[in-house]
Design an enzyme around this catalytic site. Structure first.
Site, PDB file in Angstrom:
ATOM      1  N   PRO A 277       0.825  -1.215   0.000  1.00 29.06           N
ATOM      2  CA  PRO A 277       0.000   0.000   0.000  1.00 29.06           C
ATOM      3  C   PRO A 277       0.857   1.261   0.000  1.00 29.06           C
ATOM      4  O   PRO A 277       1.968   1.248   0.549  1.00 29.06           O
ATOM      5  CB  PRO A 277      -0.799  -0.109   1.308  1.00 29.06           C
ATOM      6  CG  PRO A 277      -0.065  -1.093   2.158  1.00 29.06           C
ATOM      7  CD  PRO A 277       0.692  -1.997   1.238  1.00 29.06           C
ATOM      8  N   ASP A 278       0.360   2.329  -0.620  1.00 29.65           N
ATOM      9  CA  ASP A 278       1.073   3.611  -0.554  1.00 29.65           C
ATOM     10  C   ASP A 278       0.611   4.346   0.707  1.00 29.65           C
ATOM     11  O   ASP A 278      -0.046   3.763   1.570  1.00 29.65           O
ATOM     12  CB  ASP A 278       0.878   4.424  -1.844  1.00 29.65           C
ATOM     13  CG  ASP A 278      -0.564   4.864  -2.061  1.00 29.65           C
ATOM     14  OD1 ASP A 278      -1.418   4.611  -1.180  1.00 29.65           O
ATOM     15  OD2 ASP A 278      -0.853   5.472  -3.107  1.00 29.65           O
ATOM     16  N   PHE A 279       0.964   5.604   0.851  1.00 29.62           N
ATOM     17  CA  PHE A 279       0.530   6.385   2.011  1.00 29.62           C
ATOM     18  C   PHE A 279      -0.855   6.984   1.796  1.00 29.62           C
ATOM     19  O   PHE A 279      -1.724   6.868   2.639  1.00 29.62           O
ATOM     20  CB  PHE A 279       1.497   7.556   2.259  1.00 29.62           C
ATOM     21  CG  PHE A 279       2.695   7.227   3.087  1.00 29.62           C
ATOM     22  CD1 PHE A 279       2.836   5.997   3.710  1.00 29.62           C
ATOM     23  CD2 PHE A 279       3.701   8.179   3.276  1.00 29.62           C
ATOM     24  CE1 PHE A 279       3.947   5.703   4.480  1.00 29.62           C
ATOM     25  CE2 PHE A 279       4.823   7.894   4.048  1.00 29.62           C
ATOM     26  CZ  PHE A 279       4.946   6.659   4.650  1.00 29.62           C
ATOM     27  N   ARG A 280      -1.015   7.674   0.649  1.00 27.88           N
ATOM     28  CA  ARG A 280      -2.104   8.643   0.591  1.00 27.88           C
ATOM     29  C   ARG A 280      -3.299   8.278  -0.275  1.00 27.88           C
ATOM     30  O   ARG A 280      -4.244   9.060  -0.352  1.00 27.88           O
ATOM     31  CB  ARG A 280      -1.541  10.008   0.147  1.00 27.88           C
ATOM     32  CG  ARG A 280      -0.632  10.612   1.199  1.00 27.88           C
ATOM     33  CD  ARG A 280      -0.054  11.965   0.801  1.00 27.88           C
ATOM     34  NE  ARG A 280       0.841  12.468   1.840  1.00 27.88           N
ATOM     35  CZ  ARG A 280       2.115  12.097   1.977  1.00 27.88           C
ATOM     36  NH1 ARG A 280       2.654  11.250   1.128  1.00 27.88           N
ATOM     37  NH2 ARG A 280       2.855  12.596   2.961  1.00 27.88           N
TER      38      ARG A 280
ATOM     39  N   ASN B  37      10.967   5.140  -2.294  1.00 25.44           N
ATOM     40  CA  ASN B  37      10.500   3.867  -1.751  1.00 25.44           C
ATOM     41  C   ASN B  37      11.564   3.199  -0.897  1.00 25.44           C
ATOM     42  O   ASN B  37      12.763   3.329  -1.143  1.00 25.44           O
ATOM     43  CB  ASN B  37      10.049   2.942  -2.879  1.00 25.44           C
ATOM     44  CG  ASN B  37       8.826   3.499  -3.576  1.00 25.44           C
ATOM     45  OD1 ASN B  37       8.183   4.408  -3.047  1.00 25.44           O
ATOM     46  ND2 ASN B  37       8.496   2.972  -4.736  1.00 25.44           N
TER      47      ASN B  37
ATOM     48  N   ASP C 168      11.150  -0.142  -0.169  1.00 28.69           N
ATOM     49  CA  ASP C 168      10.828  -1.570  -0.312  1.00 28.69           C
ATOM     50  C   ASP C 168      11.921  -2.368  -1.031  1.00 28.69           C
ATOM     51  O   ASP C 168      11.806  -3.582  -1.181  1.00 28.69           O
ATOM     52  CB  ASP C 168       9.480  -1.737  -1.029  1.00 28.69           C
ATOM     53  CG  ASP C 168       9.428  -1.028  -2.377  1.00 28.69           C
ATOM     54  OD1 ASP C 168      10.481  -0.885  -3.036  1.00 28.69           O
ATOM     55  OD2 ASP C 168       8.325  -0.613  -2.776  1.00 28.69           O
TER      56      ASP C 168
ATOM     57  N   HIS D 275      15.002   8.004   0.721  1.00 26.25           N
ATOM     58  CA  HIS D 275      14.517   7.872   2.098  1.00 26.25           C
ATOM     59  C   HIS D 275      15.064   6.604   2.756  1.00 26.25           C
ATOM     60  O   HIS D 275      14.430   6.044   3.641  1.00 26.25           O
ATOM     61  CB  HIS D 275      12.985   7.892   2.127  1.00 26.25           C
ATOM     62  CG  HIS D 275      12.413   9.216   1.693  1.00 26.25           C
ATOM     63  ND1 HIS D 275      11.103   9.388   1.302  1.00 26.25           N
ATOM     64  CD2 HIS D 275      12.988  10.448   1.592  1.00 26.25           C
ATOM     65  CE1 HIS D 275      10.901  10.666   0.975  1.00 26.25           C
ATOM     66  NE2 HIS D 275      12.032  11.325   1.136  1.00 26.25           N
TER      67      HIS D 275
HETATM   68  P1  CNA Z   1       2.035   8.740  -1.535  1.00 25.66           P
HETATM   69  O1  CNA Z   1       1.978  10.073  -0.918  1.00 25.66           O
HETATM   70  O2  CNA Z   1       1.227   7.653  -0.913  1.00 25.66           O
HETATM   71  O3  CNA Z   1       1.616   8.917  -3.055  1.00 25.66           O
HETATM   72  C1  CNA Z   1       1.493   7.852  -3.941  1.00 25.66           C
HETATM   73  C2  CNA Z   1       0.982   8.387  -5.256  1.00 25.66           C
HETATM   74  O4  CNA Z   1       0.965   7.325  -6.176  1.00 25.66           O
HETATM   75  C3  CNA Z   1      -0.415   8.978  -5.180  1.00 25.66           C
HETATM   76  O5  CNA Z   1      -0.460  10.186  -5.895  1.00 25.66           O
HETATM   77  C4  CNA Z   1      -1.278   7.903  -5.854  1.00 25.66           C
HETATM   78  O6  CNA Z   1      -2.386   8.440  -6.526  1.00 25.66           O
HETATM   79  C5  CNA Z   1      -0.302   7.301  -6.809  1.00 25.66           C
HETATM   80  N1  CNA Z   1      -0.599   5.914  -7.147  1.00 25.66           N
HETATM   81  C6  CNA Z   1      -0.921   4.891  -6.314  1.00 25.66           C
HETATM   82  N2  CNA Z   1      -1.072   3.761  -7.000  1.00 25.66           N
HETATM   83  C7  CNA Z   1      -0.853   4.063  -8.315  1.00 25.66           C
HETATM   84  C8  CNA Z   1      -0.876   3.323  -9.511  1.00 25.66           C
HETATM   85  N3  CNA Z   1      -1.142   2.021  -9.527  1.00 25.66           N
HETATM   86  N4  CNA Z   1      -0.613   3.968 -10.660  1.00 25.66           N
HETATM   87  C9  CNA Z   1      -0.337   5.291 -10.659  1.00 25.66           C
HETATM   88  N5  CNA Z   1      -0.288   6.042  -9.560  1.00 25.66           N
HETATM   89  C10 CNA Z   1      -0.545   5.432  -8.394  1.00 25.66           C
HETATM   90  O7  CNA Z   1       3.532   8.197  -1.635  1.00 25.66           O
HETATM   91  P2  CNA Z   1       4.851   9.013  -2.014  1.00 25.66           P
HETATM   92  O8  CNA Z   1       5.841   8.020  -2.449  1.00 25.66           O
HETATM   93  O9  CNA Z   1       4.571  10.173  -2.865  1.00 25.66           O
HETATM   94  O10 CNA Z   1       5.246   9.577  -0.577  1.00 25.66           O
HETATM   95  C11 CNA Z   1       6.497   9.509  -0.096  1.00 25.66           C
HETATM   96  C12 CNA Z   1       6.636   8.523   1.062  1.00 25.66           C
HETATM   97  C13 CNA Z   1       5.843   7.265   0.922  1.00 25.66           C
HETATM   98  C14 CNA Z   1       8.044   8.043   1.086  1.00 25.66           C
HETATM   99  O11 CNA Z   1       8.700   8.538   2.173  1.00 25.66           O
HETATM  100  C15 CNA Z   1       8.016   6.521   1.102  1.00 25.66           C
HETATM  101  O12 CNA Z   1       8.988   5.970   1.912  1.00 25.66           O
HETATM  102  C16 CNA Z   1       6.672   6.189   1.584  1.00 25.66           C
HETATM  103  N6  CNA Z   1       6.141   4.851   1.246  1.00 25.66           N
HETATM  104  C17 CNA Z   1       6.879   3.941   0.561  1.00 25.66           C
HETATM  105  C18 CNA Z   1       6.357   2.699   0.247  1.00 25.66           C
HETATM  106  C19 CNA Z   1       7.197   1.716  -0.511  1.00 25.66           C
HETATM  107  O13 CNA Z   1       8.417   1.680  -0.320  1.00 25.66           O
HETATM  108  N7  CNA Z   1       6.602   0.915  -1.392  1.00 25.66           N
HETATM  109  C20 CNA Z   1       5.046   2.374   0.639  1.00 25.66           C
HETATM  110  C21 CNA Z   1       4.313   3.328   1.354  1.00 25.66           C
HETATM  111  C22 CNA Z   1       4.869   4.562   1.647  1.00 25.66           C
END
Ligand code: CNA
Length: 290
Positions: free
Chosen positions: A45-48, A119, A121, A138
Site C-alpha cells: 500500500p502507498d501512504f495517501r 520507496n 521496499d 529515504h
Molecule cells: P504517496 O503520498 O502515498 O503517493 C502515492 C501516489 O501514487 C499517489 O499520488 C497515488 O495516486 C499514486 N498511485 C498509487 N497507486 C498508483 C498506480 N497504480 N498507478 C499510478 N499512480 C498510483 O507516496 P509518495 O511516495 O509520494 O510519498 C512519499 C513517502 C511514501 C516516502 O517517504 C516513502 O517511503 C513512503 N512509502 C513507501 C512505500 C514503498 O516503499 N513501497 C510504501 C508506502 C509509503
C-alpha cells in the site's frame, strides 16, 4: 529585467510528443523520480491513496496523527506502532512491477542517469537495476542501526524481530534499533545530497507514482534545466501548487510545452510508453524473467 526565454521543447503536451523528443534528441540522461505508487501493483500500500493507503488504515495504532508512525520523535517514545507496521512492509514478500523493469530497461538502453526513489521496499534492487543508478532518497529496510549509539545492527536479527512485530534493541546499549529509513525529522542519506548535480545534466525527467508531498524530495522536480521536459505518470495530478511561494509548479494543462501528465494506472501507462518506443517485447521479457 528581461528574463531569458527557454526554447519550447515539445510539440505538444502529449505522450507522443515525449516519445518523439526521446527519439529525435537521442536522450541519454533520464532521471526517474519514483514513489509508492509504482509498488502498489506489487501489493504494497502507498501512504495517501484514499481507502487503501496506509494513512487511512492506521486506526488500530491509536496514533496522535497518521504521520507519527514515521516520526522520529514519536518513535523514540513509542516504537511499537512502527514495528507492527514494519511487519507488513518488510521486503521479501513482494516483487518488482513493470514500472521497475521499465526503469531497468532504460538503464540497459544506456539512457538512465539515475532513479531517485522515495520507496523503502528495495524493489529497485530486486529488479536487477544497477546499484549505482539507484538513489534511495529515504533509505531502505536493507540495513538498520541503533538510534542511540549508531551501532549497525544485524539485518537478519532486525528482520526476525520485525516479522514478529517485536521491537528490536541494540546488543551494545539496549537503545532502539530502527531500519535505516528516513523518518520525518531526520536528514536524508548522504548519497542523496552527494548526487544532486545529476539534475543539471538531465535531458528528461519522469516523475512516477508519487503525490510529491514530501520535501525536500518533491522540490527536485524544479532542479532540471528550464527546457527539460517533465513527464508525470500518476493516478492523479501531483505537484500542482497554487501558492507562488511553494517553490515548484508543474504546468500540466497550460504554460509552455514542457510538462506532460499521463493520468491513470502507472503500469498501464508504462506499457503504453514502452510500446510507443518499440520496447514492448523487451519489457515483457524482462518482467517475465524477473
Ligand atoms: P504517496 O503520498 O502515498 O503517493 C502515492 C501516489 O501514487 C499517489 O499520488 C497515488 O495516486 C499514486 N498511485 C498509487 N497507486 C498508483 C498506480 N497504480 N498507478 C499510478 N499512480 C498510483 O507516496 P509518495 O511516495 O509520494 O510519498 C512519499 C513517502 C511514501 C516516502 O517517504 C516513502 O517511503 C513512503 N512509502 C513507501 C512505500 C514503498 O516503499 N513501497 C510504501 C508506502 C509509503
Amino acid at each position: 529585467p528581461k528574463t531569458k526565454k527557454s526554447p519550447v521543447v515539445l510539440k505538444d503536451k502529449s505522450l507522443q510528443a515525449v516519445v518523439d523528443y526521446i527519439k529525435e534528441n537521442e536522450v541519454k540522461n533520464v532521471i526517474v523520480m519514483s514513489g509508492a505508487g509504482i509498488s502498489t501493483a506489487a501489493g504494497i500500500p502507498d501512504f495517501r491513496t484514499k481507502g487503501t493507503g496506509l494513512y487511512d488504515n492506521l486506526q488500530k495504532f491509536n496514533l496522535p496523527y497518521a504521520e507519527a508512525i514515521f516520526d522520529i520523535e514519536y518513535f523514540m517514545e513509542t516504537p511499537e506502532p512502527f514495528y507492527a507496521l514494519a511487519k507488513e512492509l518488510y521486503p521479501g514478500r513482494h516483487f518488482p512491477t513493470k514500472v521497475h523493469y521499465f526503469i531497468r530497461l532504460l538503464d540497459e538502453k544506456k539512457m538512465l542517469l539515475r532513479n531517485y526513489t522515495q520507496n523503502i521496499d528495495t524493489l529497485e534492487r530486486l529488479s536487477g537495476l544497477s546499484p549505482e543508478r539507484i538513489i534511495e532518497a529515504h533509505g531502505s529496510f536493507a540495513t538498520a542501526s541503533c538510534v542511540e549509539c549508531d551501532k549497525t545492527a544485524d539485518p537478519g536479527f532486525v528482520k526476525n524481530k520485525a516479522l514478529k512485530a517485536e521491537v528490536a534493541r541494540c546488543s551494545e546499549c539496549n537503545g532502539l534499533i530502527k531500519p535505516d529509513i528516513t523518518f520525518f525529522g531526520q536528514s536524508l542519506p548522504e548519497r542523496f545530497h552527494n548526487n544532486l548535480s545529476d539534475f543539471d545534466n538531465a535531458d528528461l525527467l519522469i516523475v512516477i507514482g508519487t503525490s510529491l508531498m514530501v520535501h525536500p524530495f518533491a522540490g527536485l522536480v524544479d532542479h532540471v534545466p528550464g527546457n527539460v521536459p517533465r513527464l508525470l505518470i500518476n493516478m492523479d495530478e501531483a505537484g500542482v501548487h497554487k501558492s507562488p511561494n511553494h517553490g515548484f509548479d508543474f504546468k500540466w494543462k497550460y504554460g509552455k510545452k514542457r510538462d506532460v501528465a499521463v493520468l491513470g494506472s502507472c503500469d498501464k501507462s508504462i506499457e503504453k510508453l514502452a510500446q510507443m518506443l518499440g520496447w514492448a517485447d523487451e519489457l515483457e521479457d524482462l518482467y517475465k524473467e524477473g
